[in-house]
Design an enzyme around this catalytic site. Structure first.
Site, PDB file in Angstrom:
ATOM      1  N   GLY A  12       0.797  -1.220   0.000  1.00 16.29           N
ATOM      2  CA  GLY A  12       0.000   0.000   0.000  1.00 16.29           C
ATOM      3  C   GLY A  12       0.834   1.276   0.000  1.00 16.29           C
ATOM      4  O   GLY A  12       2.072   1.234  -0.084  1.00 16.29           O
ATOM      5  N   SER A  13       0.149   2.387   0.123  1.00 18.30           N
ATOM      6  CA  SER A  13       0.794   3.704   0.088  1.00 18.30           C
ATOM      7  C   SER A  13       1.819   3.841   1.218  1.00 18.30           C
ATOM      8  O   SER A  13       2.982   4.196   1.004  1.00 18.30           O
ATOM      9  CB  SER A  13      -0.313   4.767   0.209  1.00 18.30           C
ATOM     10  OG  SER A  13       0.199   6.051   0.357  1.00 18.30           O
ATOM     11  N   VAL A  14       1.399   3.509   2.425  1.00 24.48           N
ATOM     12  CA  VAL A  14       2.304   3.597   3.575  1.00 24.48           C
ATOM     13  C   VAL A  14       3.346   2.484   3.507  1.00 24.48           C
ATOM     14  O   VAL A  14       4.537   2.694   3.759  1.00 24.48           O
ATOM     15  CB  VAL A  14       1.491   3.521   4.892  1.00 24.48           C
ATOM     16  CG1 VAL A  14       2.399   3.398   6.096  1.00 24.48           C
ATOM     17  CG2 VAL A  14       0.599   4.751   5.033  1.00 24.48           C
ATOM     18  N   SER A  36      -2.561  -8.750   1.486  1.00 21.89           N
ATOM     19  CA  SER A  36      -3.775  -9.577   1.435  1.00 21.89           C
ATOM     20  C   SER A  36      -3.514 -10.857   0.646  1.00 21.89           C
ATOM     21  O   SER A  36      -2.456 -11.010   0.022  1.00 21.89           O
ATOM     22  CB  SER A  36      -4.899  -8.779   0.759  1.00 21.89           C
ATOM     23  OG  SER A  36      -4.673  -8.767  -0.636  1.00 21.89           O
ATOM     24  N   SER A  39      -2.137 -10.664  -2.866  1.00 20.34           N
ATOM     25  CA  SER A  39      -0.701 -10.457  -3.098  1.00 20.34           C
ATOM     26  C   SER A  39       0.153 -11.616  -2.598  1.00 20.34           C
ATOM     27  O   SER A  39       1.273 -11.828  -3.079  1.00 20.34           O
ATOM     28  CB  SER A  39      -0.233  -9.189  -2.377  1.00 20.34           C
ATOM     29  OG  SER A  39      -1.074  -8.111  -2.681  1.00 20.34           O
ATOM     30  N   CYS A 154      -2.101  11.218  10.041  1.00 18.10           N
ATOM     31  CA  CYS A 154      -1.068  12.010   9.351  1.00 18.10           C
ATOM     32  C   CYS A 154      -1.205  13.527   9.572  1.00 18.10           C
ATOM     33  O   CYS A 154      -0.207  14.225   9.784  1.00 18.10           O
ATOM     34  CB  CYS A 154      -1.038  11.686   7.868  1.00 18.10           C
ATOM     35  SG  CYS A 154      -2.657  11.538   7.108  1.00 18.10           S
ATOM     36  N   HIS A 254       0.824  17.533   3.641  1.00 14.74           N
ATOM     37  CA  HIS A 254      -0.401  18.124   4.186  1.00 14.74           C
ATOM     38  C   HIS A 254      -0.103  19.545   4.687  1.00 14.74           C
ATOM     39  O   HIS A 254       0.827  19.753   5.467  1.00 14.74           O
ATOM     40  CB  HIS A 254      -0.910  17.310   5.384  1.00 14.74           C
ATOM     41  CG  HIS A 254      -1.500  15.975   5.026  1.00 14.74           C
ATOM     42  ND1 HIS A 254      -1.742  15.559   3.737  1.00 14.74           N
ATOM     43  CD2 HIS A 254      -1.932  14.957   5.826  1.00 14.74           C
ATOM     44  CE1 HIS A 254      -2.280  14.351   3.760  1.00 14.74           C
ATOM     45  NE2 HIS A 254      -2.395  13.963   5.011  1.00 14.74           N
TER      46      HIS A 254
HETATM   47  P1  NAP Z   1      -3.568   1.328   1.076  1.00 12.16           P
HETATM   48  O1  NAP Z   1      -2.694   2.013   0.104  1.00 12.16           O
HETATM   49  O2  NAP Z   1      -4.986   1.063   0.686  1.00 12.16           O
HETATM   50  O3  NAP Z   1      -2.875  -0.090   1.475  1.00 12.16           O
HETATM   51  C1  NAP Z   1      -3.531  -1.063   2.249  1.00 12.16           C
HETATM   52  C2  NAP Z   1      -2.647  -2.295   2.486  1.00 12.16           C
HETATM   53  O4  NAP Z   1      -3.404  -3.241   3.264  1.00 12.16           O
HETATM   54  C3  NAP Z   1      -2.225  -3.025   1.212  1.00 12.16           C
HETATM   55  O5  NAP Z   1      -0.926  -3.539   1.369  1.00 12.16           O
HETATM   56  C4  NAP Z   1      -3.222  -4.181   1.124  1.00 12.16           C
HETATM   57  O6  NAP Z   1      -2.701  -5.315   0.460  1.00 12.16           O
HETATM   58  C5  NAP Z   1      -3.375  -4.506   2.596  1.00 12.16           C
HETATM   59  N1  NAP Z   1      -4.632  -5.214   2.839  1.00 12.16           N
HETATM   60  C6  NAP Z   1      -5.889  -4.852   2.448  1.00 12.16           C
HETATM   61  N2  NAP Z   1      -6.783  -5.812   2.828  1.00 12.16           N
HETATM   62  C7  NAP Z   1      -6.055  -6.772   3.465  1.00 12.16           C
HETATM   63  C8  NAP Z   1      -6.399  -8.013   4.078  1.00 12.16           C
HETATM   64  N3  NAP Z   1      -7.670  -8.463   4.114  1.00 12.16           N
HETATM   65  N4  NAP Z   1      -5.420  -8.748   4.654  1.00 12.16           N
HETATM   66  C9  NAP Z   1      -4.145  -8.315   4.633  1.00 12.16           C
HETATM   67  N5  NAP Z   1      -3.748  -7.151   4.051  1.00 12.16           N
HETATM   68  C10 NAP Z   1      -4.701  -6.397   3.486  1.00 12.16           C
HETATM   69  O7  NAP Z   1      -3.639   2.109   2.435  1.00 12.16           O
HETATM   70  P2  NAP Z   1      -2.574   3.192   3.056  1.00 12.16           P
HETATM   71  O8  NAP Z   1      -2.896   4.567   2.636  1.00 12.16           O
HETATM   72  O9  NAP Z   1      -1.192   2.682   2.861  1.00 12.16           O
HETATM   73  O10 NAP Z   1      -2.981   3.148   4.587  1.00 12.16           O
HETATM   74  C11 NAP Z   1      -2.610   2.076   5.433  1.00 12.16           C
HETATM   75  C12 NAP Z   1      -2.998   2.417   6.857  1.00 12.16           C
HETATM   76  O11 NAP Z   1      -2.259   3.552   7.290  1.00 12.16           O
HETATM   77  C13 NAP Z   1      -4.478   2.777   7.003  1.00 12.16           C
HETATM   78  O12 NAP Z   1      -4.936   2.263   8.225  1.00 12.16           O
HETATM   79  C14 NAP Z   1      -4.472   4.310   6.973  1.00 12.16           C
HETATM   80  O13 NAP Z   1      -5.553   4.865   7.634  1.00 12.16           O
HETATM   81  C15 NAP Z   1      -3.149   4.603   7.687  1.00 12.16           C
HETATM   82  N6  NAP Z   1      -2.472   5.885   7.353  1.00 12.16           N
HETATM   83  C16 NAP Z   1      -2.247   6.249   6.058  1.00 12.16           C
HETATM   84  C17 NAP Z   1      -1.528   7.445   5.796  1.00 12.16           C
HETATM   85  C18 NAP Z   1      -1.199   7.902   4.398  1.00 12.16           C
HETATM   86  O14 NAP Z   1      -0.600   8.996   4.267  1.00 12.16           O
HETATM   87  N7  NAP Z   1      -1.543   7.156   3.359  1.00 12.16           N
HETATM   88  C19 NAP Z   1      -1.062   8.216   6.856  1.00 12.16           C
HETATM   89  C20 NAP Z   1      -1.297   7.809   8.164  1.00 12.16           C
HETATM   90  C21 NAP Z   1      -2.007   6.633   8.390  1.00 12.16           C
HETATM   91  P3  NAP Z   1      -3.112  -5.674  -1.073  1.00 12.16           P
HETATM   92  O15 NAP Z   1      -2.264  -4.808  -1.980  1.00 12.16           O
HETATM   93  O16 NAP Z   1      -2.734  -7.110  -1.191  1.00 12.16           O
HETATM   94  O17 NAP Z   1      -4.564  -5.411  -1.223  1.00 12.16           O
END
Ligand code: NAP
Length: 363
Positions: A12-14, A36, A39, A154, A254
Protein backbone atom coordinates in the site's frame (compact mmCIF):
# COMPACT_ATOMS: atom_id res chain seq x y z
CA UNK A 1 23.55 -5.77 15.04
CA UNK A 2 21.12 -5.08 12.18
CA UNK A 3 17.53 -5.77 13.28
CA UNK A 4 15.03 -7.77 11.24
CA UNK A 5 12.00 -5.74 10.16
CA UNK A 6 8.64 -6.90 8.82
CA UNK A 7 6.06 -4.80 6.97
CA UNK A 8 2.34 -5.59 7.04
CA UNK A 9 0.36 -3.95 4.23
CA UNK A 10 3.65 -3.75 2.31
CA UNK A 11 2.00 -3.09 -1.06
CA UNK A 12 0.00 0.00 0.00
CA UNK A 13 0.79 3.70 0.09
CA UNK A 14 2.30 3.60 3.57
CA UNK A 15 3.81 0.14 3.02
CA UNK A 16 5.74 1.33 -0.05
CA UNK A 17 7.18 4.23 1.94
CA UNK A 18 8.30 1.72 4.62
CA UNK A 19 10.07 -0.29 1.91
CA UNK A 20 11.88 2.80 0.64
CA UNK A 21 12.98 3.94 4.09
CA UNK A 22 14.05 0.47 5.24
CA UNK A 23 15.95 -0.36 2.05
CA UNK A 24 18.63 2.21 2.85
CA UNK A 25 18.51 2.02 6.63
CA UNK A 26 21.68 1.17 8.57
CA UNK A 27 19.90 -0.41 11.58
CA UNK A 28 17.13 -2.46 9.95
CA UNK A 29 16.80 -4.94 7.09
CA UNK A 30 13.60 -6.07 5.40
CA UNK A 31 12.93 -9.63 6.53
CA UNK A 32 9.20 -10.22 5.99
CA UNK A 33 6.48 -8.64 3.87
CA UNK A 34 2.75 -9.19 4.25
CA UNK A 35 -0.38 -8.13 2.38
CA UNK A 36 -3.78 -9.58 1.44
CA UNK A 37 -4.37 -12.98 -0.13
CA UNK A 38 -4.44 -11.14 -3.51
CA UNK A 39 -0.70 -10.46 -3.10
CA UNK A 40 0.46 -13.38 -0.96
CA UNK A 41 2.61 -16.01 -2.68
CA UNK A 42 4.00 -13.51 -5.21
CA UNK A 43 7.42 -11.88 -5.29
CA UNK A 44 7.11 -8.28 -4.04
CA UNK A 45 7.87 -6.85 -7.50
CA UNK A 46 4.91 -8.79 -8.96
CA UNK A 47 2.52 -8.07 -6.09
CA UNK A 48 3.03 -4.33 -5.85
CA UNK A 49 1.82 -1.55 -8.10
CA UNK A 50 4.83 0.68 -7.34
CA UNK A 51 3.87 4.38 -7.22
CA UNK A 52 6.90 6.06 -5.68
CA UNK A 53 9.16 8.44 -7.61
CA UNK A 54 12.26 6.52 -6.37
CA UNK A 55 12.64 3.15 -8.09
CA UNK A 56 11.67 -0.03 -6.28
CA UNK A 57 14.70 -0.96 -4.17
CA UNK A 58 16.61 -4.06 -5.28
CA UNK A 59 16.62 -5.51 -1.78
CA UNK A 60 12.80 -5.83 -1.84
CA UNK A 61 12.23 -7.04 -5.43
CA UNK A 62 12.27 -10.77 -4.84
CA UNK A 63 11.02 -11.07 -1.28
CA UNK A 64 7.98 -13.35 -1.18
CA UNK A 65 4.85 -11.64 0.13
CA UNK A 66 3.15 -13.63 2.91
CA UNK A 67 -0.34 -13.45 4.34
CA UNK A 68 -0.49 -11.38 7.52
CA UNK A 69 -0.01 -14.16 10.06
CA UNK A 70 2.66 -14.16 12.79
CA UNK A 71 4.36 -17.12 11.14
CA UNK A 72 7.27 -17.82 8.81
CA UNK A 73 9.69 -14.91 8.50
CA UNK A 74 7.45 -12.64 10.58
CA UNK A 75 8.13 -14.78 13.66
CA UNK A 76 11.84 -13.91 13.41
CA UNK A 77 11.32 -10.13 13.20
CA UNK A 78 12.62 -7.76 15.87
CA UNK A 79 10.07 -5.15 14.81
CA UNK A 80 6.96 -5.23 12.61
CA UNK A 81 5.61 -2.09 10.93
CA UNK A 82 1.94 -2.11 10.00
CA UNK A 83 0.51 -0.15 7.07
CA UNK A 84 -2.66 -2.24 7.05
CA UNK A 85 -6.06 -1.04 6.16
CA UNK A 86 -8.02 -0.41 9.37
CA UNK A 87 -10.67 -2.96 8.31
CA UNK A 88 -8.15 -5.72 8.96
CA UNK A 89 -5.48 -4.10 11.15
CA UNK A 90 -7.26 -4.70 14.47
CA UNK A 91 -7.35 -8.46 14.34
CA UNK A 92 -3.97 -8.91 12.63
CA UNK A 93 -2.03 -6.59 14.95
CA UNK A 94 -3.61 -8.20 18.04
CA UNK A 95 -2.42 -11.63 16.86
CA UNK A 96 1.10 -10.33 16.26
CA UNK A 97 1.31 -8.77 19.74
CA UNK A 98 -0.04 -11.96 21.31
CA UNK A 99 2.70 -13.86 19.45
CA UNK A 100 5.28 -11.72 21.31
CA UNK A 101 6.12 -9.31 18.48
CA UNK A 102 6.77 -5.57 18.70
CA UNK A 103 4.33 -3.79 16.36
CA UNK A 104 4.30 -0.15 15.27
CA UNK A 105 0.98 0.61 13.56
CA UNK A 106 -0.34 3.28 11.25
CA UNK A 107 -3.93 2.16 11.60
CA UNK A 108 -6.48 3.90 13.80
CA UNK A 109 -7.82 0.79 15.59
CA UNK A 110 -5.92 0.99 18.92
CA UNK A 111 -4.98 4.69 19.07
CA UNK A 112 -7.50 5.43 21.84
CA UNK A 113 -6.47 2.60 24.16
CA UNK A 114 -4.94 4.22 27.24
CA UNK A 115 -1.94 1.90 27.64
CA UNK A 116 -1.10 2.02 23.92
CA UNK A 117 1.21 4.98 23.29
CA UNK A 118 0.15 7.24 20.41
CA UNK A 119 3.48 8.65 19.32
CA UNK A 120 4.78 11.31 16.96
CA UNK A 121 8.48 10.66 17.54
CA UNK A 122 9.54 14.31 17.14
CA UNK A 123 6.88 15.31 19.71
CA UNK A 124 6.13 12.83 22.50
CA UNK A 125 8.70 9.99 22.61
CA UNK A 126 8.39 10.12 26.43
CA UNK A 127 5.12 8.20 26.02
CA UNK A 128 7.31 5.22 25.05
CA UNK A 129 8.06 4.92 28.79
CA UNK A 130 4.88 2.81 28.85
CA UNK A 131 6.65 0.28 26.63
CA UNK A 132 9.89 0.47 28.60
CA UNK A 133 8.00 -0.31 31.81
CA UNK A 134 6.21 -3.25 30.16
CA UNK A 135 9.41 -4.67 28.66
CA UNK A 136 11.42 -4.26 31.88
CA UNK A 137 8.71 -5.99 33.90
CA UNK A 138 8.51 -8.98 31.58
CA UNK A 139 12.29 -9.24 31.25
CA UNK A 140 12.53 -9.30 35.06
CA UNK A 141 10.11 -12.25 34.94
CA UNK A 142 12.29 -13.93 32.30
CA UNK A 143 9.62 -13.52 29.60
CA UNK A 144 9.38 -11.78 26.22
CA UNK A 145 6.41 -9.49 25.73
CA UNK A 146 4.77 -8.31 22.56
CA UNK A 147 3.60 -4.71 22.41
CA UNK A 148 1.88 -2.20 20.20
CA UNK A 149 2.67 1.45 19.51
CA UNK A 150 0.40 3.58 17.35
CA UNK A 151 1.46 6.35 15.02
CA UNK A 152 -0.94 9.28 14.89
CA UNK A 153 -3.18 10.27 12.03
CA UNK A 154 -1.07 12.01 9.35
CA UNK A 155 -2.54 15.50 9.71
CA UNK A 156 -2.35 15.29 13.52
CA UNK A 157 1.41 14.65 13.29
CA UNK A 158 1.96 17.96 11.48
CA UNK A 159 -0.36 19.84 13.81
CA UNK A 160 1.22 18.77 17.11
CA UNK A 161 4.83 19.30 15.97
CA UNK A 162 4.87 23.09 16.43
CA UNK A 163 2.46 22.96 19.39
CA UNK A 164 4.82 20.87 21.55
CA UNK A 165 7.65 23.43 21.85
CA UNK A 166 5.12 26.22 22.37
CA UNK A 167 3.34 24.40 25.19
CA UNK A 168 6.70 23.50 26.76
CA UNK A 169 7.80 27.13 26.69
CA UNK A 170 4.61 29.15 27.22
CA UNK A 171 2.19 26.76 28.93
CA UNK A 172 -1.11 25.23 27.80
CA UNK A 173 -3.01 26.13 24.64
CA UNK A 174 -6.73 26.33 25.45
CA UNK A 175 -8.20 27.00 21.99
CA UNK A 176 -7.07 25.79 18.59
CA UNK A 177 -8.55 25.75 15.10
CA UNK A 178 -7.05 23.89 12.13
CA UNK A 179 -8.13 23.92 8.49
CA UNK A 180 -6.28 21.27 6.51
CA UNK A 181 -5.38 20.95 2.81
CA UNK A 182 -4.49 17.27 2.59
CA UNK A 183 -2.60 15.42 -0.13
CA UNK A 184 -4.15 12.55 -2.08
CA UNK A 185 -1.47 10.01 -1.01
CA UNK A 186 -3.05 10.26 2.44
CA UNK A 187 -6.10 8.44 1.09
CA UNK A 188 -4.09 5.34 0.11
CA UNK A 189 -4.11 3.41 -3.16
CA UNK A 190 -7.00 1.02 -2.96
CA UNK A 191 -9.25 2.54 -4.06
CA UNK A 192 -7.66 5.95 -3.26
CA UNK A 193 -9.09 9.21 -4.58
CA UNK A 194 -10.32 9.09 -8.17
CA UNK A 195 -8.89 11.56 -10.70
CA UNK A 196 -12.41 12.67 -11.60
CA UNK A 197 -13.00 13.67 -7.98
CA UNK A 198 -9.78 15.55 -7.30
CA UNK A 199 -8.48 17.14 -10.53
CA UNK A 200 -9.57 20.77 -10.83
CA UNK A 201 -11.24 20.35 -7.47
CA UNK A 202 -11.18 20.39 -3.65
CA UNK A 203 -13.19 17.89 -1.60
CA UNK A 204 -14.25 19.48 1.71
CA UNK A 205 -14.71 16.20 3.57
CA UNK A 206 -12.43 13.37 4.73
CA UNK A 207 -14.31 10.69 6.61
CA UNK A 208 -13.41 10.58 10.33
CA UNK A 209 -10.48 12.97 9.93
CA UNK A 210 -11.75 15.96 11.91
CA UNK A 211 -12.58 13.81 14.90
CA UNK A 212 -9.08 12.26 14.77
CA UNK A 213 -7.37 15.67 14.75
CA UNK A 214 -9.54 16.95 17.58
CA UNK A 215 -9.08 13.84 19.76
CA UNK A 216 -5.53 12.65 19.06
CA UNK A 217 -4.02 16.09 19.73
CA UNK A 218 -5.18 15.83 23.36
CA UNK A 219 -3.66 12.39 23.84
CA UNK A 220 -0.32 13.26 22.21
CA UNK A 221 0.04 16.45 24.27
CA UNK A 222 -1.24 14.64 27.39
CA UNK A 223 0.94 13.37 30.24
CA UNK A 224 1.65 9.89 31.54
CA UNK A 225 0.07 8.78 34.80
CA UNK A 226 2.52 8.56 37.70
CA UNK A 227 2.98 4.78 37.31
CA UNK A 228 4.01 5.35 33.66
CA UNK A 229 1.47 2.82 32.48
CA UNK A 230 -1.03 4.93 30.54
CA UNK A 231 -1.64 8.36 29.02
CA UNK A 232 -3.98 10.92 30.58
CA UNK A 233 -5.47 13.05 27.80
CA UNK A 234 -5.78 16.80 28.16
CA UNK A 235 -9.43 17.18 29.29
CA UNK A 236 -11.86 18.59 26.71
CA UNK A 237 -12.71 21.56 28.95
CA UNK A 238 -9.03 22.57 29.13
CA UNK A 239 -8.39 22.51 25.38
CA UNK A 240 -10.96 23.15 22.65
CA UNK A 241 -9.86 21.92 19.23
CA UNK A 242 -11.86 22.55 16.05
CA UNK A 243 -10.75 21.01 12.75
CA UNK A 244 -11.97 21.27 9.15
CA UNK A 245 -10.38 18.86 6.69
CA UNK A 246 -10.12 19.16 2.90
CA UNK A 247 -8.60 16.94 0.20
CA UNK A 248 -6.65 18.92 -2.41
CA UNK A 249 -4.87 17.94 -5.66
CA UNK A 250 -1.38 17.61 -4.16
CA UNK A 251 0.48 14.27 -4.26
CA UNK A 252 2.38 14.43 -0.93
CA UNK A 253 2.40 16.98 1.92
CA UNK A 254 -0.40 18.12 4.19
CA UNK A 255 -0.80 21.88 4.70
CA UNK A 256 -2.70 23.18 7.76
CA UNK A 257 -3.79 26.73 8.52
CA UNK A 258 -3.99 26.97 12.30
CA UNK A 259 -4.92 29.57 14.95
CA UNK A 260 -4.46 29.13 18.68
CA UNK A 261 -4.63 30.83 22.06
CA UNK A 262 -2.46 30.33 25.13
CA UNK A 263 -4.20 29.87 28.48
CA UNK A 264 -1.63 32.07 30.27
CA UNK A 265 -1.45 35.89 30.07
CA UNK A 266 0.41 37.84 28.88
CA UNK A 267 0.83 35.87 25.65
CA UNK A 268 4.34 35.78 24.14
CA UNK A 269 5.28 37.95 21.16
CA UNK A 270 5.48 36.71 17.56
CA UNK A 271 9.28 36.80 17.79
CA UNK A 272 9.25 34.72 20.99
CA UNK A 273 6.99 32.17 19.32
CA UNK A 274 9.31 31.89 16.29
CA UNK A 275 12.38 31.60 18.53
CA UNK A 276 10.80 28.77 20.55
CA UNK A 277 9.96 26.92 17.34
CA UNK A 278 13.46 27.38 15.88
CA UNK A 279 15.22 26.32 19.07
CA UNK A 280 13.22 23.14 19.58
CA UNK A 281 15.31 19.99 19.28
CA UNK A 282 13.53 16.67 19.37
CA UNK A 283 14.77 14.00 21.78
CA UNK A 284 15.47 11.61 18.89
CA UNK A 285 18.26 13.95 17.74
CA UNK A 286 19.72 14.05 21.25
CA UNK A 287 19.64 10.20 21.25
CA UNK A 288 21.61 10.24 17.97
CA UNK A 289 18.86 8.54 15.93
CA UNK A 290 19.75 8.14 12.26
CA UNK A 291 16.55 9.69 10.84
CA UNK A 292 16.02 12.42 13.43
CA UNK A 293 15.63 15.82 11.74
CA UNK A 294 18.58 18.14 12.34
CA UNK A 295 16.06 20.98 12.42
CA UNK A 296 12.73 19.75 13.81
CA UNK A 297 10.72 22.88 12.92
CA UNK A 298 11.75 25.02 9.97
CA UNK A 299 10.42 28.55 10.45
CA UNK A 300 10.16 30.14 7.01
CA UNK A 301 10.10 33.90 6.58
CA UNK A 302 9.09 34.13 2.88
CA UNK A 303 5.50 35.33 2.76
CA UNK A 304 4.36 32.60 0.35
CA UNK A 305 5.82 29.57 2.17
CA UNK A 306 5.58 26.75 3.13
CA UNK A 307 4.46 25.07 -0.09
CA UNK A 308 4.11 21.28 -0.45
CA UNK A 309 6.25 20.86 -3.59
CA UNK A 310 9.04 23.09 -2.29
CA UNK A 311 9.13 22.30 1.41
CA UNK A 312 7.86 18.77 2.09
CA UNK A 313 11.30 17.13 1.80
CA UNK A 314 13.00 19.26 4.47
CA UNK A 315 15.11 16.96 6.65
CA UNK A 316 14.08 14.10 4.32
CA UNK A 317 10.43 14.59 5.24
CA UNK A 318 11.09 14.29 8.99
CA UNK A 319 11.16 18.08 9.54
CA UNK A 320 7.99 20.18 9.74
CA UNK A 321 7.78 23.63 8.12
CA UNK A 322 5.98 26.60 9.61
CA UNK A 323 5.37 29.92 7.89
CA UNK A 324 3.28 33.07 8.08
CA UNK A 325 3.55 33.22 11.88
CA UNK A 326 1.52 36.25 12.87
CA UNK A 327 -0.94 37.61 15.39
CA UNK A 328 -4.54 36.46 15.10
CA UNK A 329 -7.35 38.96 15.76
CA UNK A 330 -9.55 36.24 17.34
CA UNK A 331 -7.10 33.96 19.15
CA UNK A 332 -3.40 34.78 19.84
CA UNK A 333 -1.51 33.54 16.76
CA UNK A 334 -2.01 32.02 13.34
CA UNK A 335 0.42 30.16 11.11
CA UNK A 336 0.67 27.69 8.23
CA UNK A 337 2.14 24.24 8.93
CA UNK A 338 3.37 21.76 6.32
CA UNK A 339 4.37 18.15 6.97
CA UNK A 340 5.14 15.14 4.77
CA UNK A 341 2.13 12.88 5.34
CA UNK A 342 3.76 9.55 4.43
CA UNK A 343 7.10 10.33 6.13
CA UNK A 344 6.59 12.13 9.46
CA UNK A 345 2.82 11.51 9.12
CA UNK A 346 3.17 7.74 8.65
CA UNK A 347 6.04 5.39 7.72
CA UNK A 348 8.88 7.77 8.68
CA UNK A 349 7.37 8.17 12.14
CA UNK A 350 7.27 4.38 12.44
CA UNK A 351 10.95 4.11 11.49
CA UNK A 352 11.99 6.89 13.88
CA UNK A 353 10.01 5.28 16.72
CA UNK A 354 11.86 2.01 16.01
CA UNK A 355 15.20 3.87 16.10
CA UNK A 356 14.28 5.31 19.50
CA UNK A 357 13.25 1.84 20.75
CA UNK A 358 16.54 0.46 19.48
CA UNK A 359 18.56 3.25 21.13
CA UNK A 360 16.70 2.53 24.39
CA UNK A 361 17.37 -1.23 24.16
CA UNK A 362 13.68 -2.11 23.77
CA UNK A 363 13.96 -4.22 20.61
P1 NAP B 1 -3.57 1.33 1.08
O1 NAP B 1 -2.69 2.01 0.10
O2 NAP B 1 -4.99 1.06 0.69
O3 NAP B 1 -2.88 -0.09 1.48
C1 NAP B 1 -3.53 -1.06 2.25
C2 NAP B 1 -2.65 -2.30 2.49
O4 NAP B 1 -3.40 -3.24 3.26
C3 NAP B 1 -2.22 -3.03 1.21
O5 NAP B 1 -0.93 -3.54 1.37
C4 NAP B 1 -3.22 -4.18 1.12
O6 NAP B 1 -2.70 -5.31 0.46
C5 NAP B 1 -3.37 -4.51 2.60
N1 NAP B 1 -4.63 -5.21 2.84
C6 NAP B 1 -5.89 -4.85 2.45
N2 NAP B 1 -6.78 -5.81 2.83
C7 NAP B 1 -6.05 -6.77 3.47
C8 NAP B 1 -6.40 -8.01 4.08
N3 NAP B 1 -7.67 -8.46 4.11
N4 NAP B 1 -5.42 -8.75 4.65
C9 NAP B 1 -4.14 -8.32 4.63
N5 NAP B 1 -3.75 -7.15 4.05
C10 NAP B 1 -4.70 -6.40 3.49
O7 NAP B 1 -3.64 2.11 2.44
P2 NAP B 1 -2.57 3.19 3.06
O8 NAP B 1 -2.90 4.57 2.64
O9 NAP B 1 -1.19 2.68 2.86
O10 NAP B 1 -2.98 3.15 4.59
C11 NAP B 1 -2.61 2.08 5.43
C12 NAP B 1 -3.00 2.42 6.86
O11 NAP B 1 -2.26 3.55 7.29
C13 NAP B 1 -4.48 2.78 7.00
O12 NAP B 1 -4.94 2.26 8.22
C14 NAP B 1 -4.47 4.31 6.97
O13 NAP B 1 -5.55 4.87 7.63
C15 NAP B 1 -3.15 4.60 7.69
N6 NAP B 1 -2.47 5.89 7.35
C16 NAP B 1 -2.25 6.25 6.06
C17 NAP B 1 -1.53 7.45 5.80
C18 NAP B 1 -1.20 7.90 4.40
O14 NAP B 1 -0.60 9.00 4.27
N7 NAP B 1 -1.54 7.16 3.36
C19 NAP B 1 -1.06 8.22 6.86
C20 NAP B 1 -1.30 7.81 8.16
C21 NAP B 1 -2.01 6.63 8.39
P3 NAP B 1 -3.11 -5.67 -1.07
O15 NAP B 1 -2.26 -4.81 -1.98
O16 NAP B 1 -2.73 -7.11 -1.19
O17 NAP B 1 -4.56 -5.41 -1.22
Amino acid sequence: MVKKAGVLGATGSVGQRFILLLSKHPEFEIHALGASSRSAGKAYKDAVSWKQTDILPESALNIDVQTCEPEGNFKECDIVFSGLDSDVAGEVEKKFVEAGLAVVSNAKNFRRVKDVPLVVPIVNPEHLDIIENKVKKSRAEGKKTGYLICISNCSTAGLVAPLKPLVEKFGPIDALTATTLQAISGAGFSPGVSGMDILDNIVPYISGEEDKLEWETKKILGLLNKEGTEVVNIPDEKMKVSAQCNRVPVIDGHTECISFRFANRPAPSVEEVKKALREYQCDALKLGCHSAPKQTIHVLEQEDRPQPRLDRERDNGYGVSVGRVREDPLLDFKMVVLSHNTVIGAAGSGILIAEILNARGLI
